[in-house]
Design an enzyme around this catalytic site. Structure first.
Site, PDB file in Angstrom:
ATOM      1  CB  SER A 107       4.403 -15.230 -41.614  1.00  0.00           C
ATOM      2  OG  SER A 107       4.858 -14.423 -40.543  1.00  0.00           O
ATOM      3  CD  GLN A 127       2.963 -16.907 -37.381  1.00  0.00           C
ATOM      4  OE1 GLN A 127       2.922 -15.963 -38.164  1.00  0.00           O
ATOM      5  NE2 GLN A 127       3.454 -16.796 -36.176  1.00  0.00           N
ATOM      6  CE1 TYR A 129       5.866 -15.622 -34.135  1.00  0.00           C
ATOM      7  CE2 TYR A 129       5.247 -14.230 -35.979  1.00  0.00           C
ATOM      8  CZ  TYR A 129       6.067 -15.191 -35.430  1.00  0.00           C
ATOM      9  OH  TYR A 129       7.083 -15.729 -36.178  1.00  0.00           O
ATOM     10  CB  THR A 155       4.323 -19.098 -34.025  1.00  0.00           C
ATOM     11  OG1 THR A 155       3.912 -19.714 -35.241  1.00  0.00           O
ATOM     12  CG2 THR A 155       5.822 -19.290 -33.855  1.00  0.00           C
ATOM     13  CE  LYS A 253       6.664 -23.145 -37.252  1.00  0.00           C
ATOM     14  NZ  LYS A 253       7.842 -22.555 -36.573  1.00  0.00           N
ATOM     15  CG  HIS A 277      10.981 -20.025 -34.688  1.00  0.00           C
ATOM     16  ND1 HIS A 277       9.722 -19.673 -34.268  1.00  0.00           N
ATOM     17  CD2 HIS A 277      11.266 -19.168 -35.706  1.00  0.00           C
ATOM     18  CE1 HIS A 277       9.286 -18.648 -34.977  1.00  0.00           C
ATOM     19  NE2 HIS A 277      10.200 -18.334 -35.865  1.00  0.00           N
ATOM     20  CG  ASP A 308       8.908 -26.067 -38.838  1.00  0.00           C
ATOM     21  OD1 ASP A 308       9.881 -26.098 -39.604  1.00  0.00           O
ATOM     22  OD2 ASP A 308       8.241 -25.045 -38.640  1.00  0.00           O
ATOM     23  NE  ARG A 332      17.357 -21.178 -42.175  1.00  0.00           N
ATOM     24  CZ  ARG A 332      16.967 -21.407 -40.911  1.00  0.00           C
ATOM     25  NH1 ARG A 332      16.278 -22.515 -40.624  1.00  0.00           N
ATOM     26  NH2 ARG A 332      17.265 -20.550 -39.955  1.00  0.00           N
TER      27      ARG A 332
END
Length: 407
Positions: A107, A127, A129, A155, A253, A277, A308, A332
């Site tokens: 991330s 990843q 943003y 994402t 994503k 998400h 996902d 998770r």
């Protein structure tokens, strides 16, 4: 207690027992009333298997490829921010993924620098943003490229919902003395978690080092989050710009609609993740597995498709692959493993998934995950959610125009 656990549910129970209330709350949180996060898991229970009674029973092959990366099984690590459940955070996860032969997603809001993570697992996707100016985005991409990232995960599926019916977890902006005193009652009753950090010699890091620009300091998580919220949302030309600037494989994503999937292809992405998400976007969005079959059919072999959302066992992975996914991404599940037992806990979770995949392949009498298809499943009528598909021509005269774009 035996450090080994046999299910992802047990990893979750151990994480809850070990972590301070606020830290655990951040792991289970979904937006608003949590309808979508619950639906992500519930939808898998509606899918059944159609096993064979005889057939190949030799060694099963779980290997596949996503964006050119060879995977030992159809599972990737989904990028999640600030993994303060364990001092080693993303580095421990990267090492576990490398040990089990799968790729890592890191991330932008991670607590560990990209250079350290790629050193632990060369098969790392960074990843990204849409956050800040284009010059700042270019600088972050350049750093990821220099570090050796094998691809980008762009994402875009994140909205601004803060309210949760059960209460949002309280997370400090930074762990100064005032914050530590405030959270002391939570941490002191979790001595095992606290001792892990004390032995590491540092406190939980809530900064985002991969969001730093130039020689400037790394912003705190909430500072980085605020910058993202303040950045105007991108359009499809911006997605194309990202693909052109990266000049390598890009996964988009957050795709839930056929029209978005087709636009993604036109914009130059090499893969899409069918995702909501993990229930942290717009609550009320269907389960990702319900949108997968229609999206996968629409794009065919033009790009890689991954799923996902809601993966808790190996049989879930098999169901997703049978409905058109090349692989799945988990979030998770591995965070619970990390909280329960660090790197070995993440490896434990991955071994659980691998075992479940193998068991399902054996029951279906399939020798490879590449042989899976819809005929291996029992898919109830009305299971799919066909989003972003024009209405049938015969229906157009009897339906309002505003309803003619979503099935």
């Amino acid at each position: 207690m035996n450090p080994w656990f046999e299910t992802v549910a047990e990893a979750q129970r151990r994480a809850k027992k070990r972590l301070p209330k606020s830290v655990y709350g951040a792991l289970i949180a979904g937006s608003e009333r949590g309808q979508t996060i619950e639906e992500n898991q519930r939808a898998f229970t509606e899918l059944g298997f159609a096993p064979h009674v005889a057939g190949p029973i030799g060694e099963r092959d779980q290997s596949t490829t996503v964006l050119g990366q060879q995977l030992s099984m159809p599972v990737l690590i989904s990028p999640t921010g600030v993994q303060a459940v364990h001092p080693d955070g993303e580095v421990a996860v990267a090492r576990a993924a490398a040990a089990r032969g799968i790729a890592m997603g890191l991330s932008s809001f991670a607590s560990k620098p990209i250079e350290e993570v790629i050193a632990a697992n060369p098969a790392t996707f960074f990843q990204l943003y849409w956050c800040g100016s284009k010059d700042e985005i270019l600088e972050r991409m350049a750093r990821a490229r220099a570090a050796g990232a094998v691809g980008l995960i762009l994402t875009l599926d994140w909205s601004f919902s803060h309210g949760r019916d059960w209460g949002s977890p309280v997370i400090p902006e930074k762990l100064d003395l005032r914050a530590m005193l405030r959270f002391a009652p939570q941490t002191l009753i979790k001595p095992r978690w606290l001792s892990t950090y004390l032995k590491s010699g540092h406190i939980p890091d809530l900064t985002a080092p991969n969001m730093a620009i130039g020689d400037g300091p790394a912003p705190g998580f909430f500072g980085a989050y605020g910058e993202w919220m303040g950045t105007p949302a991108p359009d499809w030309s911006d997605v194309q710009w990202i693909c052109e600037q990266w000049a390598g494989p890009v996964m988009l994503k957050g795709v839930m609609r056929v029209d978005d999937a087709l636009r993604a292809i036109d914009s130059g992405v090499a893969a899409i993740s069918v995702s909501n998400h993990g229930g942290n976007n717009l609550d009320g969005t269907p389960a990702a597995i319900r949108a997968l079959p229609v999206v996968a059919e629409a794009v065919g072999s033009q790009i890689d498709v991954v799923l996902d959302g809601g993966i808790r066992r190996g049989s879930d992975v098999v169901k997703a692959v049978a409905l058109g996914a090349r692989a799945v991404m988990i979030g998770r599940a591995y965070l619970w493993g990390l909280a329960a037992n660090g790197q070995p806990g993440v490896e434990n979770v991955l071994d659980i998934l691998r075992g479940g995949i193998d068991s399902a392949l054996l029951g279906l009498r399939k020798t490879s995950v590449r042989d899976l298809d819809r005929s291996d499943l029992i898919v109830p009528e009305g299971f799919e959610r066909a989003l972003g598909i024009p209405a049938r021509p015969t229906e157009i005269p009897t339906r309002p125009a505003s309803e003619a774009t979503v099935g």
